[in-house]
Design an enzyme around this catalytic site. Structure first.
Site, PDB file in Angstrom:
ATOM      1  N   LEU A  26      26.787  -1.929  77.649  1.00 33.25           N
ATOM      2  CA  LEU A  26      27.787  -1.789  76.649  1.00 33.25           C
ATOM      3  C   LEU A  26      27.025  -1.302  75.251  1.00 33.25           C
ATOM      4  O   LEU A  26      26.290  -2.194  74.777  1.00 33.25           O
ATOM      5  CB  LEU A  26      28.813  -3.049  76.118  1.00 33.25           C
ATOM      6  CG  LEU A  26      29.595  -3.562  77.375  1.00 33.25           C
ATOM      7  CD1 LEU A  26      29.571  -4.941  77.452  1.00 33.25           C
ATOM      8  CD2 LEU A  26      30.703  -2.560  77.389  1.00 33.25           C
ATOM      9  N   TYR A 179      26.546  12.437  79.981  1.00 29.84           N
ATOM     10  CA  TYR A 179      25.179  12.551  79.221  1.00 29.84           C
ATOM     11  C   TYR A 179      24.110  13.294  80.219  1.00 29.84           C
ATOM     12  O   TYR A 179      24.582  13.958  81.176  1.00 29.84           O
ATOM     13  CB  TYR A 179      24.721  11.114  79.089  1.00 29.84           C
ATOM     14  CG  TYR A 179      25.541  10.252  77.941  1.00 29.84           C
ATOM     15  CD1 TYR A 179      25.753  10.860  76.929  1.00 29.84           C
ATOM     16  CD2 TYR A 179      26.188   9.163  78.555  1.00 29.84           C
ATOM     17  CE1 TYR A 179      26.682  10.384  76.048  1.00 29.84           C
ATOM     18  CE2 TYR A 179      27.089   8.585  77.743  1.00 29.84           C
ATOM     19  CZ  TYR A 179      27.408   8.965  76.355  1.00 29.84           C
ATOM     20  OH  TYR A 179      28.337   8.335  75.571  1.00 29.84           O
TER      21      TYR A 179
END
Ligand code: FNR
Ligand code: 8K6
Length: 347
Positions: A26, A179
């Site tokens: 996170l 990503y």
């Protein structure tokens, strides 16, 4: 309650987890100006050490991997020392922690590293602006040369070594959520015409090179990977992506990773070209330890594990809302609901 979730789980010969809960990675954007973990981050992770395994927030492998403010790094000695304090605190409480290794590729921004350009497989930009810094628009990336690709592979392996030096129990390579690694795996962002593009084998090459270099550096027992076959974030899906992941998952099956983790915000999403849920698709194509995630409660996770849909569950937002998530679930106490405002502080 949820007895199966509280069983120990043996990932491999080197690592056994106290239970089947993982804390999902996170991003919190709270590292200091040198991208070093702070005391508040140490306390935040230590409070969650009852998870079978904590996966750290995504941590950049080098300066040009940065796409958001104050995300931690693992490429300087100060950063390694900062993480060492975090891992010591987690270990002291009997927990385990992997580092999530991150390079954002075309989702990076030169603003953060005083650079000229960002690297990606191809010169195809992502639309929009940087979260938390809406004044910054994404720019068209530079297609990485083969020499730059080789350097990136080395830098992932170096970051993995740094993570071990910092006391992490292993690393999860962030190959998900649009990503850098994921950008090689989808036709939307990979338009290369060399041996890194156009075919499933070529498009999987960078991911597998990173995995293999990491395994060579720290061992397969300590190497894990997160993937998003569905391309639901920072990316558009192309039905042809399916062949890339069919090939990649088969290759990964030969490598005995610690685990494979789906990168999803909501695992109930269905993708036609994957014949349903991402977790089910991965289960069909990969035989090793599988981590499910995305909208699970203890109840739905226990059911999914009992049904053999995956082996371990990662919990994200509920872990932000409930530092003592594991204790609460064990005792049957009511969980606090998550809300986005909770991201403003690190409790
Ligand atoms: C995330 N997620 C995420 N994923 C990842 O691979 N690396 C990261 O650094 C982050 N950062 C992050 C920040 C915040 C604020 C959220 C809400 C999510 C995704 C996360 O790991 C997980 O997949 C989702 O949150 C879905 O799980 P839950 O929250 O439904 O249990
Ligand atoms: C500010 C830093 C952000 C870092 C990256 C992680 C993104 C977190 C966003 C949280 C919101 C969740 C909802 C997203 C949905 C996606 C897709 C359809």
């Amino acid at each position: 309650m949820y007895q199966n979730l509280f069983e120990q789980y043996r990932l491999n010969d080197s690592i056994t987890l106290n239970n089947r809960f993982m804390m999902a990675p996170l991003t919190r954007c709270m590292a200091d100006a040198d991208l070093v973990p702070t005391d508040a981050m140490l306390a935040y992770y230590a409070r969650r050490a009852e998870a079978g395994l904590i996966i750290s927030e995504a941590t950049i492998i080098r300066p040009d991997g940065q796409g958001y403010p104050n995300t931690p790094g693992i490429f300087t000695q100060t950063q390694i020392a900062g993480w060492r304090r975090v891992t010591d605190a987690v270990h002291e409480k009997g927990g385990k922690i992997f580092a999530q290794l991150w390079h954002t590729g075309r989702v990076a921004h030169p603003h953060f590293f005083n650079g000229e350009h960002v690297l990606a497989p191809s010169a195809v930009g992502v639309e929009g602006t940087v979260p938390r810094m809406r004044e910054l628009s994404y720019q068209t990336p530079k297609a990485a040369s083969k020499a730059e690709i080789a350097e990136l592979v080395r830098d992932y392996a170096k970051a993995a070594e740094n993570a071990i030096e910092a006391g992490f129990d292993g690393v999860e390579i962030h190959g998900a959520n649009g990503y850098l690694i994921d950008q090689f795996l989808h036709y939307d962002s990979n338009r290369r015409e060399d041996e890194y593009g156009q075919t499933p084998e070529n498009m999987s090459r960078f991911a597998l090179e990173v995995v293999d270099a990491t395994i060579a550096a720290i061992g397969a027992d300590r190497t894990a990977l997160r993937l998003s076959p569905g391309a639901y974030f920072n990316m558009s899906a192309d039905p042809r992506d399916r062949q890339v992941f069919d090939y990649l998952l088969a290759e990964l099956g030969c490598r005995r990773l610690a685990y494979l983790h789906e990168g999803m915000f909501d695992d109930s999403m269905r993708f036609d070209f994957l014949d349903g849920r991402v977790s089910d698709y991965m289960r069909r194509h990969y035989q090793g330890n599988l981590v499910g995630v995305g909208g699970y409660s203890p109840e739905t996770a226990a059911e999914a594990i009992a049904a053999g849909r995956f082996d371990l569950v990662a919990i994200g937002r509920p872990f932000i809302a409930n530092p003592d998530y594991i204790a609460k679930v064990r005792s049957g106490e009511r969980l606090q609901d998550y809300s986005d405002e909770m991201l403003a502080t690190l409790d």
